[in-house]
Design an enzyme around this catalytic site. Structure first.
Site, PDB file in Angstrom:
ATOM      1  N   LYS A  22       0.863  -1.202   0.000  1.00 10.49           N
ATOM      2  CA  LYS A  22       0.000   0.000   0.000  1.00 10.49           C
ATOM      3  C   LYS A  22       0.885   1.233   0.000  1.00 10.49           C
ATOM      4  O   LYS A  22       0.646   2.176  -0.758  1.00 10.49           O
ATOM      5  CB  LYS A  22      -0.891   0.017   1.239  1.00 10.49           C
ATOM      6  CG  LYS A  22      -1.572   1.362   1.503  1.00 10.49           C
ATOM      7  CD  LYS A  22      -2.413   1.392   2.755  1.00 10.49           C
ATOM      8  CE  LYS A  22      -1.666   1.733   3.985  1.00 10.49           C
ATOM      9  NZ  LYS A  22      -1.396   3.148   4.219  1.00 10.49           N
ATOM     10  N   ASN A  23       1.919   1.237   0.840  1.00 14.36           N
ATOM     11  CA  ASN A  23       2.721   2.447   1.024  1.00 14.36           C
ATOM     12  C   ASN A  23       3.727   2.684  -0.087  1.00 14.36           C
ATOM     13  O   ASN A  23       4.416   3.707  -0.076  1.00 14.36           O
ATOM     14  CB  ASN A  23       3.389   2.432   2.405  1.00 14.36           C
ATOM     15  CG  ASN A  23       2.347   2.594   3.508  1.00 14.36           C
ATOM     16  OD1 ASN A  23       1.192   2.942   3.244  1.00 14.36           O
ATOM     17  ND2 ASN A  23       2.733   2.302   4.735  1.00 14.36           N
ATOM     18  N   CYS A 116      -5.732  12.365  11.623  1.00 13.12           N
ATOM     19  CA  CYS A 116      -6.364  11.055  11.397  1.00 13.12           C
ATOM     20  C   CYS A 116      -6.381  10.353  12.758  1.00 13.12           C
ATOM     21  O   CYS A 116      -6.091  10.921  13.791  1.00 13.12           O
ATOM     22  CB  CYS A 116      -5.587  10.263  10.361  1.00 13.12           C
ATOM     23  SG  CYS A 116      -4.032   9.637  11.012  1.00 13.12           S
ATOM     24  N   ARG A 121      -1.519  15.178  11.904  1.00 16.02           N
ATOM     25  CA  ARG A 121      -0.526  14.759  10.901  1.00 16.02           C
ATOM     26  C   ARG A 121      -0.006  16.028  10.215  1.00 16.02           C
ATOM     27  O   ARG A 121      -0.427  16.388   9.142  1.00 16.02           O
ATOM     28  CB  ARG A 121      -1.169  13.796   9.908  1.00 16.02           C
ATOM     29  CG  ARG A 121      -1.754  12.539  10.542  1.00 16.02           C
ATOM     30  CD  ARG A 121      -0.699  11.561  11.030  1.00 16.02           C
ATOM     31  NE  ARG A 121       0.015  10.918   9.965  1.00 16.02           N
ATOM     32  CZ  ARG A 121      -0.371   9.809   9.333  1.00 16.02           C
ATOM     33  NH1 ARG A 121      -1.528   9.292   9.644  1.00 16.02           N
ATOM     34  NH2 ARG A 121       0.347   9.274   8.379  1.00 16.02           N
ATOM     35  N   PRO A 122       0.887  16.772  10.887  1.00 18.15           N
ATOM     36  CA  PRO A 122       1.370  18.044  10.319  1.00 18.15           C
ATOM     37  C   PRO A 122       2.133  17.832   9.015  1.00 18.15           C
ATOM     38  O   PRO A 122       2.624  16.734   8.738  1.00 18.15           O
ATOM     39  CB  PRO A 122       2.292  18.579  11.401  1.00 18.15           C
ATOM     40  CG  PRO A 122       2.676  17.419  12.233  1.00 18.15           C
ATOM     41  CD  PRO A 122       1.545  16.445  12.160  1.00 18.15           C
ATOM     42  N   ILE A 123       2.207  18.872   8.201  1.00 21.33           N
ATOM     43  CA  ILE A 123       2.954  18.790   6.937  1.00 21.33           C
ATOM     44  C   ILE A 123       3.969  19.928   6.840  1.00 21.33           C
ATOM     45  O   ILE A 123       4.378  20.321   5.736  1.00 21.33           O
ATOM     46  CB  ILE A 123       2.001  18.826   5.720  1.00 21.33           C
ATOM     47  CG1 ILE A 123       1.119  20.075   5.741  1.00 21.33           C
ATOM     48  CG2 ILE A 123       1.151  17.561   5.642  1.00 21.33           C
ATOM     49  CD1 ILE A 123       0.360  20.307   4.443  1.00 21.33           C
ATOM     50  N   ASP A 308       4.359   0.653  11.948  1.00 21.00           N
ATOM     51  CA  ASP A 308       3.141   0.041  11.408  1.00 21.00           C
ATOM     52  C   ASP A 308       2.961  -1.400  11.866  1.00 21.00           C
ATOM     53  O   ASP A 308       1.878  -1.959  11.703  1.00 21.00           O
ATOM     54  CB  ASP A 308       3.143   0.085   9.875  1.00 21.00           C
ATOM     55  CG  ASP A 308       3.097   1.503   9.362  1.00 21.00           C
ATOM     56  OD1 ASP A 308       3.401   1.714   8.179  1.00 21.00           O
ATOM     57  OD2 ASP A 308       2.771   2.412  10.155  1.00 21.00           O
ATOM     58  N   ARG A 400      -8.652  -0.397   4.063  1.00 22.54           N
ATOM     59  CA  ARG A 400      -7.767   0.623   3.480  1.00 22.54           C
ATOM     60  C   ARG A 400      -6.412   0.021   3.111  1.00 22.54           C
ATOM     61  O   ARG A 400      -5.761   0.487   2.181  1.00 22.54           O
ATOM     62  CB  ARG A 400      -7.547   1.771   4.476  1.00 22.54           C
ATOM     63  CG  ARG A 400      -8.690   2.753   4.624  1.00 22.54           C
ATOM     64  CD  ARG A 400      -8.255   3.931   5.488  1.00 22.54           C
ATOM     65  NE  ARG A 400      -6.952   4.396   5.071  1.00 22.54           N
ATOM     66  CZ  ARG A 400      -5.976   4.723   5.936  1.00 22.54           C
ATOM     67  NH1 ARG A 400      -6.192   4.664   7.232  1.00 22.54           N
ATOM     68  NH2 ARG A 400      -4.803   5.134   5.502  1.00 22.54           N
TER      69      ARG A 400
HETATM   70  C1  EPZ Z   1       4.069   7.035   6.149  1.00 21.64           C
HETATM   71  O1  EPZ Z   1       3.260   8.054   6.729  1.00 21.64           O
HETATM   72  C2  EPZ Z   1       3.180   5.805   6.042  1.00 21.64           C
HETATM   73  N1  EPZ Z   1       2.038   6.079   5.172  1.00 21.64           N
HETATM   74  C3  EPZ Z   1       2.686   5.405   7.438  1.00 21.64           C
HETATM   75  O2  EPZ Z   1       1.934   4.202   7.285  1.00 21.64           O
HETATM   76  C4  EPZ Z   1       3.902   5.111   8.309  1.00 21.64           C
HETATM   77  O3  EPZ Z   1       3.460   4.799   9.603  1.00 21.64           O
HETATM   78  C5  EPZ Z   1       4.814   6.349   8.353  1.00 21.64           C
HETATM   79  O4  EPZ Z   1       5.185   6.723   6.999  1.00 21.64           O
HETATM   80  C6  EPZ Z   1       6.089   6.087   9.143  1.00 21.64           C
HETATM   81  O5  EPZ Z   1       6.775   5.016   8.576  1.00 21.64           O
HETATM   82  C7  EPZ Z   1       2.207   5.986   3.837  1.00 21.64           C
HETATM   83  O6  EPZ Z   1       3.285   5.714   3.338  1.00 21.64           O
HETATM   84  C8  EPZ Z   1       0.989   6.214   2.982  1.00 21.64           C
HETATM   85  P1  EPZ Z   1       5.998  10.494   8.316  1.00 21.64           P
HETATM   86  P2  EPZ Z   1       3.794   9.593   6.754  1.00 21.64           P
HETATM   87  O7  EPZ Z   1       5.893  11.722   7.510  1.00 21.64           O
HETATM   88  O8  EPZ Z   1       4.529   9.878   5.519  1.00 21.64           O
HETATM   89  C9  EPZ Z   1       5.600  13.759  11.779  1.00 21.64           C
HETATM   90  C10 EPZ Z   1       0.118   2.776   7.625  1.00 21.64           C
HETATM   91  O9  EPZ Z   1      -0.354   2.251   8.642  1.00 21.64           O
HETATM   92  N2  EPZ Z   1       5.658  14.777  10.712  1.00 21.64           N
HETATM   93  O10 EPZ Z   1       7.238   9.674   8.243  1.00 21.64           O
HETATM   94  O11 EPZ Z   1       2.649  10.472   7.099  1.00 21.64           O
HETATM   95  C11 EPZ Z   1       4.324  12.909  11.701  1.00 21.64           C
HETATM   96  O12 EPZ Z   1       3.258  13.562  12.360  1.00 21.64           O
HETATM   97  C12 EPZ Z   1       0.532   4.225   7.650  1.00 21.64           C
HETATM   98  O13 EPZ Z   1       0.299   2.172   6.529  1.00 21.64           O
HETATM   99  C13 EPZ Z   1       5.711  16.123  11.066  1.00 21.64           C
HETATM  100  O14 EPZ Z   1       5.700  16.486  12.246  1.00 21.64           O
HETATM  101  O15 EPZ Z   1       4.782   9.504   7.992  1.00 21.64           O
HETATM  102  C14 EPZ Z   1       4.740  11.641  12.401  1.00 21.64           C
HETATM  103  O16 EPZ Z   1       4.617  11.820  13.793  1.00 21.64           O
HETATM  104  C15 EPZ Z   1       0.263   4.887   8.986  1.00 21.64           C
HETATM  105  N3  EPZ Z   1       5.759  17.052  10.078  1.00 21.64           N
HETATM  106  C16 EPZ Z   1       6.214  11.492  12.009  1.00 21.64           C
HETATM  107  O17 EPZ Z   1       6.646  12.797  11.563  1.00 21.64           O
HETATM  108  C17 EPZ Z   1       5.764  16.713   8.752  1.00 21.64           C
HETATM  109  O18 EPZ Z   1       5.824  17.615   7.885  1.00 21.64           O
HETATM  110  C18 EPZ Z   1       6.468  10.503  10.894  1.00 21.64           C
HETATM  111  O19 EPZ Z   1       5.648  10.880   9.827  1.00 21.64           O
HETATM  112  C19 EPZ Z   1       5.694  15.343   8.411  1.00 21.64           C
HETATM  113  C20 EPZ Z   1       5.658  14.389   9.410  1.00 21.64           C
END
Ligand code: EPZ
Length: 419
Positions: A22-23, A116, A121-123, A308, A400
């Protein structure tokens, strides 16, 4: 609303072919926007998140269709750079279409995907990185309006404060057609990043260093279509291994990505089940009661233990002998599944980032509600080794990320139905 009904207590035995990741499939579908041609994606899993991504592609003028587990995406012409809020809110990871649309058209309007079940989920890292690539980004209300100065992003040196998977993907998707070279330091090293880069290279992109902390991308004017096979889903693999470890029995995963699953396998084998690998297959045998994992299980960016897989391993350890300690370091609210496991008789104490799981001889069936994707999978795992019948509602969360989980479990001899 559909539910799973499960009667636990049966040993599981059989062989599974893992679904496509999926990811990986989600960022690769976004990347297909970049190639002014046709991309055929094999091993594309049939998931609600994948169909949500196809709706976004069709909404901007691509033609995305499915034939079995092959997705064909024709991006020869797009007729919009705006992604409606309703589609952005269908799934959290839709934010990676921002980088892809900037890479294709130099502009886009998206909306903040919002929080979520795992918490906010900040960006911020996505936005600050793209701004460094000469992209003007205005946020008004929930809308994010992006415009690359001169119509094309510029390569830049970017250091991520945290190796965010999504931020790394967004920068890559924008950089492959940017003007000049982009270097991403402290990049995410997840295998799905390498899979995305493999697809982009097949489309003619120039990328090196993926899988390490520093990725270098040399922007091209245009990318072409390709044919690509998505990697197996390592988290689905961890899920089915956890199910058989908990319920006892034997499992063969025929197309597992073994090196990418090492961080999980190295912890699972500490529970006492026997794991061997041979010519690309993983063999698991679980006969006696699992043992608690002695070392603290810390979720970390790859190659650390994957966040995950935390919930499903916790469910397997709920009947182990002894106490296992989890430390969730990636998300703020990733213990929402523990209440349901406790309702099934588990002994779990949550203190902030730490969850202490003291194994019980057996769990008992209960009616529970899936809280999120991996939490729902954990409830199925617990129900399969619990005595009696369980009902799991809100299984839309599970759909999902898992392709017909009930069929995979039935193939292994488990009593699980979708009603
Ligand atoms: C990806 O999410 C995966 N989703 C998640 O899988 C996975 O848990 C995660 O990476 C970590 O491996 C997909 O690939 C579709 P991050 P992502 O940006 O990209 C914080 C599943 O169950 N953060 O690495 O959203 C964020 O809030 C899903 O399949 C900021 O603060 O993860 C989190 O606490 C769940 N600011 C941490 O970093 C930002 O701009 C890691 O998030 C971006 C992220």
């Amino acid at each position: 609303m559909q539910k799973f009904t499960i009667t636990g207590g049966r040993r599981l035995r059989g062989e599974l072919v893992l679904q496509g990741s999926k990811n990986s499939s989600l960022p690769i579908m976004a990347a297909a926007l970049l190639c002014c041609g046709e991309a055929a994606l094999h091993s594309c899993p049939k998931l609600t998140d994948v169909y949500a991504a196809s709706r976004i592609l069709n909404c901007v003028g691509c033609k995305c269709s499915f034939s079995g587990n092959t997705a064909v995406i024709d991006s020869r012409s797009i007729d919009s750079t705006d992604i409606p809020e309703s589609l952005m809110h269908e799934m959290r990871s839709s934010i990676i279409f921002m980088g892809a649309m900037l890479g294709r058209a130099g502009s886009c309007t998206v909306s903040v995907p919002g929080g979520c079940e795992l918490g906010p989920r900040p960006i911020d890292m996505h936005l600050s990185a793209l701004r460094k690539m000469n992209v003007d980004i205005r946020e008004n209300g929930g809308a994010i309006v992006c415009r690359a100065h001169g119509g094309r992003a510029k390569g830049a040196r970017i250091t991520l404060a945290f190796p965010s998977v999504g931020a790394t993907e967004n920068v890559i998707l924008c950089a492959v057609t940017a003007d000049g070279e982009t270097v991403i330091n402290n990049a995410a090293r997840e295998p799905e990043i390498c899979d995305l880069c493999g697809f982009l290279r097949a489309c003619g992109a120039e990328i090196r260093g993926d899988g390490g902390s520093s990725i270098v991308i040399n922007g091209k004017q245009q990318l072409h279509g390709c044919e690509y096979t998505i990697m197996p889903d390592r988290i689905a693999g961890a899920t089915y291994l956890s199910m058989v470890a908990a319920a006892k029995g034997e499992l063969i995963l025929t197309n597992a990505c073994i090196p990418e699953m090492e961080p999980f396998l190295s912890v699972l084998e500490q529970t006492g089940c026997s794991i061997s690998t041979f010519s690309g297959k993983i063999y698991l045998r679980s006969g006696t009661r699992l043992k608690a994992v002695k070392d603290r299980i810390r979720t970390m960016p790859h190659p650390g233990f994957p966040t995950d897989a935390q919930a499903v391993l916790m469910a397997a350890l709920a009947t182990a002998e002894g106490t296992s300690l989890f430390e969730e370091n990636i998300f703020d609210c990733r213990y929402r599944h523990t209440d349901a496991l406790v309702k099934m008789g588990a002994d779990i104490q949550v203190m902030g980032k730490i969850a202490a799981v003291t194994g019980r001889e057996r769990l008992h069936g209960a009616n529970v509600e899936a809280t999120d994707l991996r939490g729902g999978a954990a409830m199925v795992t617990a129900a399969l080794c619990a005595e009696g019948r369980s009902e799991i509602s809100r299984i839309c969360h599970i759909d999902r990320g898992y392709e017909k989980m009930e069929e995979a479990v039935r193939l292994l001899g488990g009593d699980m139905r979708r009603v």
